[in-house]
Design an enzyme around this catalytic site. Structure first.
Site, PDB file in Angstrom:
ATOM      1  N   TYR A   1       0.834  -1.211   0.000  1.00 45.25           N
ATOM      2  CA  TYR A   1       0.000   0.000   0.000  1.00 45.25           C
ATOM      3  C   TYR A   1       0.870   1.264   0.000  1.00 45.25           C
ATOM      4  O   TYR A   1       0.629   2.200  -0.779  1.00 45.25           O
ATOM      5  CB  TYR A   1      -0.898  -0.047   1.239  1.00 45.25           C
ATOM      6  CG  TYR A   1      -1.892   1.068   1.394  1.00 45.25           C
ATOM      7  CD1 TYR A   1      -3.093   1.064   0.690  1.00 45.25           C
ATOM      8  CD2 TYR A   1      -1.652   2.122   2.276  1.00 45.25           C
ATOM      9  CE1 TYR A   1      -4.029   2.078   0.868  1.00 45.25           C
ATOM     10  CE2 TYR A   1      -2.579   3.133   2.458  1.00 45.25           C
ATOM     11  CZ  TYR A   1      -3.765   3.106   1.749  1.00 45.25           C
ATOM     12  OH  TYR A   1      -4.685   4.119   1.921  1.00 45.25           O
TER      13      TYR A   1
ATOM     14  N   LYS B   1       1.000   4.053  -2.928  1.00 37.30           N
ATOM     15  CA  LYS B   1       0.598   5.434  -2.626  1.00 37.30           C
ATOM     16  C   LYS B   1       1.751   6.409  -2.861  1.00 37.30           C
ATOM     17  O   LYS B   1       1.544   7.535  -3.315  1.00 37.30           O
ATOM     18  CB  LYS B   1       0.084   5.533  -1.184  1.00 37.30           C
ATOM     19  CG  LYS B   1      -1.244   4.814  -0.947  1.00 37.30           C
ATOM     20  CD  LYS B   1      -2.349   5.409  -1.804  1.00 37.30           C
ATOM     21  CE  LYS B   1      -3.719   4.872  -1.459  1.00 37.30           C
ATOM     22  NZ  LYS B   1      -4.777   5.395  -2.335  1.00 37.30           N
TER      23      LYS B   1
HETATM   24  P1  NDP Z   1     -13.443   2.636   1.222  1.00 37.19           P
HETATM   25  O1  NDP Z   1     -12.989   1.218   1.370  1.00 37.19           O
HETATM   26  O2  NDP Z   1     -14.473   3.172   2.127  1.00 37.19           O
HETATM   27  O3  NDP Z   1     -13.946   2.890  -0.293  1.00 37.19           O
HETATM   28  C1  NDP Z   1     -13.155   2.450  -1.368  1.00 37.19           C
HETATM   29  C2  NDP Z   1     -13.866   2.750  -2.657  1.00 37.19           C
HETATM   30  O4  NDP Z   1     -13.065   2.267  -3.741  1.00 37.19           O
HETATM   31  C3  NDP Z   1     -15.209   2.073  -2.765  1.00 37.19           C
HETATM   32  O5  NDP Z   1     -16.088   2.899  -3.493  1.00 37.19           O
HETATM   33  C4  NDP Z   1     -14.874   0.811  -3.561  1.00 37.19           C
HETATM   34  O6  NDP Z   1     -16.054   0.323  -4.189  1.00 37.19           O
HETATM   35  C5  NDP Z   1     -13.840   1.374  -4.530  1.00 37.19           C
HETATM   36  N1  NDP Z   1     -12.949   0.392  -5.130  1.00 37.19           N
HETATM   37  C6  NDP Z   1     -12.140  -0.497  -4.526  1.00 37.19           C
HETATM   38  N2  NDP Z   1     -11.485  -1.226  -5.430  1.00 37.19           N
HETATM   39  C7  NDP Z   1     -11.871  -0.789  -6.652  1.00 37.19           C
HETATM   40  C8  NDP Z   1     -11.558  -1.151  -7.964  1.00 37.19           C
HETATM   41  N3  NDP Z   1     -10.708  -2.139  -8.261  1.00 37.19           N
HETATM   42  N4  NDP Z   1     -12.140  -0.487  -8.981  1.00 37.19           N
HETATM   43  C9  NDP Z   1     -13.016   0.507  -8.727  1.00 37.19           C
HETATM   44  N5  NDP Z   1     -13.364   0.898  -7.500  1.00 37.19           N
HETATM   45  C10 NDP Z   1     -12.799   0.233  -6.465  1.00 37.19           C
HETATM   46  O7  NDP Z   1     -12.110   3.488   1.280  1.00 37.19           O
HETATM   47  P2  NDP Z   1     -11.847   5.021   1.677  1.00 37.19           P
HETATM   48  O8  NDP Z   1     -12.970   5.875   1.271  1.00 37.19           O
HETATM   49  O9  NDP Z   1     -11.368   5.032   3.052  1.00 37.19           O
HETATM   50  O10 NDP Z   1     -10.584   5.296   0.746  1.00 37.19           O
HETATM   51  C11 NDP Z   1     -10.638   6.061  -0.436  1.00 37.19           C
HETATM   52  C12 NDP Z   1      -9.205   6.364  -0.846  1.00 37.19           C
HETATM   53  O11 NDP Z   1      -8.575   7.100   0.203  1.00 37.19           O
HETATM   54  C13 NDP Z   1      -8.365   5.110  -1.059  1.00 37.19           C
HETATM   55  O12 NDP Z   1      -7.499   5.303  -2.149  1.00 37.19           O
HETATM   56  C14 NDP Z   1      -7.583   5.003   0.242  1.00 37.19           C
HETATM   57  O13 NDP Z   1      -6.368   4.321   0.051  1.00 37.19           O
HETATM   58  C15 NDP Z   1      -7.387   6.465   0.577  1.00 37.19           C
HETATM   59  N6  NDP Z   1      -7.114   6.730   1.980  1.00 37.19           N
HETATM   60  C16 NDP Z   1      -8.000   6.372   2.965  1.00 37.19           C
HETATM   61  C17 NDP Z   1      -7.701   6.641   4.291  1.00 37.19           C
HETATM   62  C18 NDP Z   1      -8.633   6.311   5.413  1.00 37.19           C
HETATM   63  O14 NDP Z   1      -8.246   6.458   6.584  1.00 37.19           O
HETATM   64  N7  NDP Z   1      -9.851   5.890   5.178  1.00 37.19           N
HETATM   65  C19 NDP Z   1      -6.443   7.283   4.667  1.00 37.19           C
HETATM   66  C20 NDP Z   1      -5.596   7.635   3.558  1.00 37.19           C
HETATM   67  C21 NDP Z   1      -5.929   7.351   2.270  1.00 37.19           C
HETATM   68  P3  NDP Z   1     -16.223  -1.235  -4.586  1.00 37.19           P
HETATM   69  O15 NDP Z   1     -15.797  -2.036  -3.402  1.00 37.19           O
HETATM   70  O16 NDP Z   1     -17.670  -1.391  -4.954  1.00 37.19           O
HETATM   71  O17 NDP Z   1     -15.340  -1.411  -5.753  1.00 37.19           O
END
Ligand code: NDP
Length: 262
Positions: free
Chosen positions: A168, A172
């Site tokens: 990860y 990132k």
């Molecule tokens: P969530 O797990 O809540 O949401 C992730 C989203 O990405 C969902 O909509 C999921 O939908 C989608 N997703 C996952 N894999 C795929 C794929 N292969 N193709 C298309 N869509 C995909 O995560 P967060 O909202 O927490 O995270 C959003 C971003 O922020 C990420 O990149 C994460 O790494 C980053 N982030 C989050 C942090 C946190 O503390 N939450 C901290 C720092 C960064 P579905 O499963 O239906 O595909």
């Protein structure tokens, strides 16, 4: 969140832009979609499920957004055919995408000796290659428009590192290099490319860590709390706005001081 939470600002001048948010079905992506919708833009949210999340619910206090404003598409960012098809659908309905928020991301954590090649590949394919693929597909039309905003959602882990997350963190961190290189390539067309690096944000992804680990991490945050997804969306929205027209190749931490930009 209601429209009155977002007072009119300079970004309102470009109201009606077509915005693509990957991973927009929940969490940070969903909050970003809400931000753009409340600022008058048209938003397509993509995810593997194809869900519009709560934004699609007809019982929202501010009413559901019609299909002229909000589109939800199933699109796995690891699948080139699905990325191409999603763009084709949006372009046919609304025209070229002017703002890309490459937000879709996953974790598959393990200490390095236990991390399988598959766990490495899946995280890099989604978090890094997926962002590249989504940006590349949208860029040709942005270049012709001579305007556009690209925002990549990275993580505080890109700079701090995190035990159990070499896949990860590597993916990132890669987004930073991608953004800076791309920013140089497309600046002459008034397209900006920036990174937002969230800290601990209250989403399903953070919840998966468990309360003990979450509590340990939260204790390290100078501001002493986790973020709401809407606080990340504010930074993304700003970088997409006219007000941020002279910012490109930047990494904006939104982490409560966790990494101090380090
Ligand atoms: P969530 O797990 O809540 O949401 C992730 C989203 O990405 C969902 O909509 C999921 O939908 C989608 N997703 C996952 N894999 C795929 C794929 N292969 N193709 C298309 N869509 C995909 O995560 P967060 O909202 O927490 O995270 C959003 C971003 O922020 C990420 O990149 C994460 O790494 C980053 N982030 C989050 C942090 C946190 O503390 N939450 C901290 C720092 C960064 P579905 O499963 O239906 O595909």
């Amino acid at each position: 969140m209601s429209g009155s939470d977002h007072p009119a600002g300079p970004q309102e001048r470009h109201a009606g832009r077509v915005v693509l948010v990957t991973g927009g079905s929940r969490g940070i992506g969903q909050a970003c979609a809400a931000w753009f919708l409340h600022h008058g833009d048209r938003v397509v949210v993509t995810s593997r499920s194809g869900s519009a999340g709560a934004l699609g619910a007809s019982d929202r206090p501010d009413g559901a957004f019609g299909e002229d404003r909000l589109m939800a598409l199933a699109c796995d960012v690891t699948r080139p055919d699905q990325v191409d098809a999603a763009y084709a659908t949006v372009e046919a309905a609304w025209g070229p995408v002017e703002v890309i928020v490459a937000n879709a991301g996953i974790t598959r954590d393990a200490l390095v000796l236990r991390m399988t090649d598959d766990a490495w590949d899946e995280v890099v394919a989604t978090n890094l290659t997926g962002a590249f693929r989504v940006v590349k597909r949208g860029l040709a039309k942005m270049l012709r428009l001579h305007r556009g905003r690209i925002i990549l959602v990275s993580s505080v882990v890109a700079t701090m590192g995190s035990a159990g997350q070499v896949n990860y963190a590597a993916a990132k961190a890669g987004l930073g290099g991608m953004a800076r290189s791309l920013a140089r390539e497309v600046a002459s067309r008034s397209i900006t490319v920036n990174v937002v690096a969230p800290g601990l944000v209250e989403t399903d992804m953070l919840g998966a860590l468990g309360d003990d680990r979450k509590g340990q991490l939260e204790a390290l945050v100078p501001l002493g709390r986790t973020a709401e997804p809407g606080e990340i969306a504010e930074a993304v929205g700003f970088l997409a706005s006219d007000a941020a027209g002279y910012i490109t190749g930047a990494v904006l931490p939104v982490d409560g001081g966790l990494a101090m930009g380090g």
